[in-house]
Scaffold this active site. Structure first.
Site, PDB file in Angstrom:
ATOM      1  N   HIS A  41     -16.160  31.784   3.375  1.00 16.01           N
ATOM      2  CA  HIS A  41     -16.685  30.420   3.259  1.00 16.01           C
ATOM      3  C   HIS A  41     -17.226  29.966   4.611  1.00 16.01           C
ATOM      4  CE1 HIS A  41     -14.076  29.496  -0.360  1.00 16.01           C
ATOM      5  NE2 HIS A  41     -13.345  30.435   0.184  1.00 16.01           N
ATOM      6  N   TYR A  42     -18.043  28.924   4.599  1.00 22.82           N
ATOM      7  CA  TYR A  42     -18.192  28.131   5.813  1.00 22.82           C
ATOM      8  C   TYR A  42     -17.516  26.795   5.562  1.00 22.82           C
ATOM      9  CZ  TYR A  42     -22.568  25.796   4.029  1.00 22.82           C
ATOM     10  OH  TYR A  42     -23.505  25.087   3.329  1.00 22.82           O
ATOM     11  N   THR A  43     -17.134  26.115   6.678  1.00 22.31           N
ATOM     12  CA  THR A  43     -16.383  24.875   6.515  1.00 22.31           C
ATOM     13  C   THR A  43     -17.284  23.721   6.057  1.00 22.31           C
ATOM     14  OG1 THR A  43     -16.659  24.566   8.894  1.00 22.31           O
ATOM     15  CG2 THR A  43     -14.536  25.424   8.134  1.00 22.31           C
ATOM     16  N   GLU A 106     -12.143  30.693   5.903  1.00 20.56           N
ATOM     17  CA  GLU A 106     -13.103  29.636   6.241  1.00 20.56           C
ATOM     18  C   GLU A 106     -13.653  29.914   7.640  1.00 20.56           C
ATOM     19  OE1 GLU A 106     -14.408  27.020   4.755  1.00 20.56           O
ATOM     20  OE2 GLU A 106     -13.133  26.606   3.013  1.00 20.56           O
ATOM     21  N   HIS A 148     -18.495  32.710  -1.158  1.00 22.67           N
ATOM     22  CA  HIS A 148     -18.116  31.666  -2.111  1.00 22.67           C
ATOM     23  C   HIS A 148     -19.265  31.427  -3.095  1.00 22.67           C
ATOM     24  CE1 HIS A 148     -16.007  27.488  -2.633  1.00 22.67           C
ATOM     25  NE2 HIS A 148     -15.756  28.306  -3.622  1.00 22.67           N
ATOM     26  N   ASP A 158     -22.115  28.533   0.333  1.00 19.75           N
ATOM     27  CA  ASP A 158     -21.559  29.109   1.560  1.00 19.75           C
ATOM     28  C   ASP A 158     -21.111  30.557   1.381  1.00 19.75           C
ATOM     29  OD1 ASP A 158     -19.483  27.858  -0.111  1.00 19.75           O
ATOM     30  OD2 ASP A 158     -18.077  28.298   1.482  1.00 19.75           O
TER      31      ASP A 158
HETATM   32 ZN   LIG Z   1     -16.513  27.621   0.258  1.00 21.12          ZN
END
Ligand SMILES: [Zn+2]
Length: 257
Positions: A41-43, A106, A148, A158
């Site tokens: 993921h990215y935040t 993340e 994600h 993301d």
């Molecule tokens: Zn995500």
């Protein structure tokens, strides 16, 4: 009120962890003994601190196993044996309870909403170190390191098209093929129908996307195409199955299936 586990300190699962910050947002894995997927993921928040606060806030009811800062610092929030809450409604290869099956990571980045930027080298090095360690401990397959957006294409984008999957691949992690060149020619897009659309949908399904192979290029097909491009044909992300996208997908299928 749902019962919440008590937040208590735990031992880091990986030698590469710099810090443990226990999040209360986790549960038990359901019918899965050990993880077999990794979701990146990215935040998508203004800062890493804001993301850490949210991932540890009981009311937010979200978490991940790890958070990797822009400087490469690795913080563990949930023990790997537990079920972190990062995937949401999602599906891959028919698996719907992705949280029970996965380790969620993340990666701090402001994301498309707050100024999407390249992932710094130090951060990518830490991603590689941590992934290498997790993959080795659970024998996770290369094709099971996912974005994600792969597992929730209608909702998520993301870690996005700036995430360097090729860099991971060169380090022996994840799957990747050289994207076919973008050039003029027939393409498939929203509203189109027929066997070529059906075959394209079947190929996406075989890779793992949750798609209904109807022969009609619908919104879900656009979303899966966009997700595929963010991961495998990053130069142009537009949801249109052009020659380059279709060829890249077929190359990938040959490689993994
Ligand atoms: Zn995500």
């Amino acid at each position: 009120m749902p019962e919440r586990p008590v937040t208590k300190p735990f031992q880091a699962d990986s030698q590469f962890v710099n810090q443990v910050e226990p999040s209360p947002n986790f549960g038990e894995r359901r019918q899965v003994k050990s993880p077999d997927l990794i979701i990146l993921h990215y935040t998508g928040m203004k800062s890493g601190e804001a993301a850490l606060t949210r991932l540890c806030c009981g009311e937010a009811e979200v978490s991940s196993h790890y958070l990797i800062g822009e400087d490469g610092e690795i913080i563990q929030l949930v023990a790997e044996g537990k079920r972190a809450w990062h995937a949401g409604i999602s599906c891959w290869k028919g698996i719907k309870d992705i949280n029970s099956h996965s380790i969620g990571i993340e990666i701090v980045n402001r994301g498309h909403e707050y100024g999407y930027a390249d992932f710094p080298d130090e951060q990518m090095e830490s991603v590689v170190q941590l992934l290498g360690d997790i993959v080795a401990r659970y024998r996770i397959k290369s094709a099971d390191i996912l974005a994600h957006s792969d597992i929730a294409p209608l909702r998520k984008q993301d870690p996005g098209e700036l995430f360097d999957w090729h860099y991971l691949y060169k380090a022996g992690l994840g799957i990747w093929v050289e994207p076919a060149p973008i050039r003029p020619g027939d393409s498939l897009g929203i509203g189109q129908q027929g066997d070529s659309v059906l075959n394209y949908q079947l190929a996406l399904q075989k890779i793992g996307f949750e798609i209904v192979p109807s022969g009609k290029f619908d919104e879900l097909t656009v979303a899966c195409t966009t997700a595929f491009q963010r991961h495998f044909r990053q130069e142009k992300v537009d949801g249109i199955a052009d020659i380059s996208t279709v060829e890249t997908l077929n190359k990938l299928l040959e490689k993994v299936c």
